[in-house]
Motif scaffolding. Sequence first.
Motif, PDB file in Angstrom:
ATOM      1  N   ASP A 349      30.995  48.075  53.753  1.00 45.64           N
ATOM      2  CA  ASP A 349      30.269  46.823  53.985  1.00 45.64           C
ATOM      3  C   ASP A 349      31.225  45.705  54.375  1.00 45.64           C
ATOM      4  O   ASP A 349      30.947  44.903  55.276  1.00 45.64           O
ATOM      5  CB  ASP A 349      29.491  46.419  52.727  1.00 45.64           C
ATOM      6  CG  ASP A 349      28.301  47.335  52.504  1.00 45.64           C
ATOM      7  OD1 ASP A 349      27.848  47.932  53.500  1.00 45.64           O
ATOM      8  OD2 ASP A 349      27.845  47.470  51.353  1.00 45.64           O
ATOM      9  N   VAL A 406      23.003  42.780  57.614  1.00 45.84           N
ATOM     10  CA  VAL A 406      23.108  43.843  56.601  1.00 45.84           C
ATOM     11  C   VAL A 406      24.234  43.532  55.631  1.00 45.84           C
ATOM     12  O   VAL A 406      24.074  43.634  54.409  1.00 45.84           O
ATOM     13  CB  VAL A 406      23.328  45.217  57.281  1.00 45.84           C
ATOM     14  CG1 VAL A 406      23.728  46.260  56.251  1.00 45.84           C
ATOM     15  CG2 VAL A 406      22.071  45.659  58.002  1.00 45.84           C
ATOM     16  N   GLN A 410      23.905  42.899  51.631  1.00 51.66           N
ATOM     17  CA  GLN A 410      24.664  43.700  50.667  1.00 51.66           C
ATOM     18  C   GLN A 410      25.475  42.824  49.721  1.00 51.66           C
ATOM     19  O   GLN A 410      25.595  43.121  48.554  1.00 51.66           O
ATOM     20  CB  GLN A 410      25.612  44.661  51.394  1.00 51.66           C
ATOM     21  CG  GLN A 410      24.924  45.842  52.027  1.00 51.66           C
ATOM     22  CD  GLN A 410      24.099  46.647  51.036  1.00 51.66           C
ATOM     23  OE1 GLN A 410      22.870  46.589  51.085  1.00 51.66           O
ATOM     24  NE2 GLN A 410      24.750  47.352  50.131  1.00 51.66           N
ATOM     25  N   ARG A 515      18.422  51.327  54.053  1.00 43.77           N
ATOM     26  CA  ARG A 515      19.497  50.949  54.960  1.00 43.77           C
ATOM     27  C   ARG A 515      19.946  52.156  55.772  1.00 43.77           C
ATOM     28  O   ARG A 515      20.160  53.228  55.209  1.00 43.77           O
ATOM     29  CB  ARG A 515      20.649  50.403  54.113  1.00 43.77           C
ATOM     30  CG  ARG A 515      21.748  49.740  54.895  1.00 43.77           C
ATOM     31  CD  ARG A 515      22.656  48.968  53.955  1.00 43.77           C
ATOM     32  NE  ARG A 515      23.213  49.821  52.923  1.00 43.77           N
ATOM     33  CZ  ARG A 515      24.497  49.843  52.601  1.00 43.77           C
ATOM     34  NH1 ARG A 515      25.348  49.053  53.224  1.00 43.77           N
ATOM     35  NH2 ARG A 515      24.923  50.625  51.645  1.00 43.77           N
ATOM     36  N   MET A 531      18.642  49.722  60.957  1.00 47.75           N
ATOM     37  CA  MET A 531      18.897  48.499  60.184  1.00 47.75           C
ATOM     38  C   MET A 531      17.696  47.569  60.173  1.00 47.75           C
ATOM     39  O   MET A 531      17.491  46.811  59.229  1.00 47.75           O
ATOM     40  CB  MET A 531      20.100  47.754  60.767  1.00 47.75           C
ATOM     41  CG  MET A 531      21.398  48.506  60.615  1.00 47.75           C
ATOM     42  SD  MET A 531      22.804  47.523  61.118  1.00 47.75           S
ATOM     43  CE  MET A 531      22.645  47.565  62.876  1.00 47.75           C
ATOM     44  N   PHE A 534      15.181  47.670  57.251  1.00 53.68           N
ATOM     45  CA  PHE A 534      15.888  47.288  56.016  1.00 53.68           C
ATOM     46  C   PHE A 534      15.993  45.764  55.922  1.00 53.68           C
ATOM     47  O   PHE A 534      15.648  45.152  54.905  1.00 53.68           O
ATOM     48  CB  PHE A 534      17.278  47.942  56.003  1.00 53.68           C
ATOM     49  CG  PHE A 534      18.164  47.461  54.895  1.00 53.68           C
ATOM     50  CD1 PHE A 534      17.877  47.755  53.567  1.00 53.68           C
ATOM     51  CD2 PHE A 534      19.299  46.700  55.173  1.00 53.68           C
ATOM     52  CE1 PHE A 534      18.701  47.316  52.548  1.00 53.68           C
ATOM     53  CE2 PHE A 534      20.128  46.260  54.149  1.00 53.68           C
ATOM     54  CZ  PHE A 534      19.827  46.562  52.831  1.00 53.68           C
TER      55      PHE A 534
END
Length: 565
Positions: A349, A406, A410, A515, A531, A534
């Motif tokens: 990430d 994303v 996260q 995800r 993505m 999500f």
Amino acid sequence: MRIKQVNRYFPALIVLIALLAFTVFAFYQASLSAEERRERLFENRLERIKSSVSLRMVDYVQILKGCRGLFYGSDSITARDWKIYVDNLNIESVYPGIQGIAYAQFISKQDTQRFADHLRKNFYADFQIKSPFKNDFLTPITYIEPFSGRNLRAVGFDMYSDDTRREAMDRAMNTGMAALTKKVILVQETETNPQPGFLLYMPVYRNPESVESIEDRKRNIKGFVYFPFRAKEILHDVSERFKDVHIKIYDGEHIEQENLLFDSDHAAADSDETLTQNLLNIAGTPWLLSVGVDDEFGSDIEKSQPIIILTFGIILSVLFFMMIANIIKRNNQIREELLMTKELDNKKDEFIGIASHELKTPLTSIKAYMQLLERSDLSEQHRKLVSKANSNITKLNNLIGDLLDVSKIQSGHLVLNVAPFELKKMILESVENVQHMYSSHELLITTPIPDLILNADILRLEQAMTNLLVNAIKYSPGAPAVQISINQLEDTVRINVIDSGIGIAPENREKVFDRFYRAKELSPVFSGLGMGLFISSEIVKRHNGEIGVESEAGKGSTFYIILPL
Ligand code: ADP
């Protein structure tokens, strides 16, 4: 490190210690109860031995009472009467230890001659009184049955002149009850290997009705019925029944080798045995019963039970310990693996965040240059090329935007800019934008859009809406249209995006919002990174709304967003 290991396996150790403690406890209890059972078994043996010996004596006394009864029934019992009576008792086969049953008349010294003459005349021509004549009274053996063999030697023997015999006879005479002598050597014994023997006397009175006091009894004594027996033969068959114990019987109250009457096992050494001594009263004479047992006494099962418990207990404890230790080890491995995966995920990430940032900056400036270029004087062909480049830059920009989103989700850094806006405006704008980008499908709003003001992040909701519309187009190739409908419910509004495309298999319906999820069976025709949904679901959830899908594989899907009002 070692301390850490011990800490880690602490629960297993606790279980091991607890189980071992329990095993030792069970072993101890089982040992106790085995010992108790052994003791009980021994007590039972002892009681049975005591009662066997005593009962044997009760029988003997009973036989003598019968004999006495014969004399009470008639004043003149002849040798023949005696023979018939004793033959009838059949004693030899029932009680093999008894040497014979006899009657001895109690006579005064002065009567000796008359008495002997009478017997010689009426019974036995060779009758002789064998006595040192040291007392005023005599008890010569008068009748004895069987009248044969060794017993013949006994006839005429004056028992009263022997101290041991006289003591028992006096006791019998004075009490009126049976009395047993101390150990004697019977007259019947020959020189070789004489064995300890006894005489059991029962007094016979002249007037049995008037023998209340000792004086009466002394005055009325007529004689004695009695029998001689060998201790060994009588006790032998008692000991035969209790072979797991070592029985010894002594005459008198003390253990003295010379008073030993009987020993069931001459080979056994007393030192290896636990001995128990008991005093018996045998027709007024004390006998000491000594019963010995060695370690083997008690059944094998009783003794091995505690050992079995101990062995199995230890084995089970160790097995349990190993099992629990294994589970702990496995759990730790899984935890470590999870930690590693999580760490890797975090790193990924982090990398995505940094990479998209790094990409975004040059891309923004490329985009600016392209826009400048677009505005400059270009040939038609060059303008087309620049326009294509521009649309790809937009796609790239969107992709990088998604990646950044994303990574923000996260790390928990997705910020919402909440403000009031018109729902209608948001929907119309998204539909128009998408319609502008994709001419392949017609986007049809099939219901009126209610005039509602929402308090939310309009850009983020547009992003989610756009994503649903783009997906609807993307996953329904060849379909003419995508429908949009809006239902206002009590305190929510539901926006549906309906396509007639490939649909989603039931088992994948929940996963599409994960995800990077993409359906496995998707052909490479459908590009994407998994993505969009999500991000959309995160945006809707952050608005306390709900996102979902109703779908049938091969027939189409309805994605919906429910927002609170
Ligand atoms: P992407 O479309 O980039 O793969 P999304 O997150 O938007 O990523 O979608 C995730 C997955 O959900 C898609 O790969 C696809 O398998 C499935 N999906 C999304 N929308 C639809 C739809 N309208 N019809 C069928 N499947 C869909």
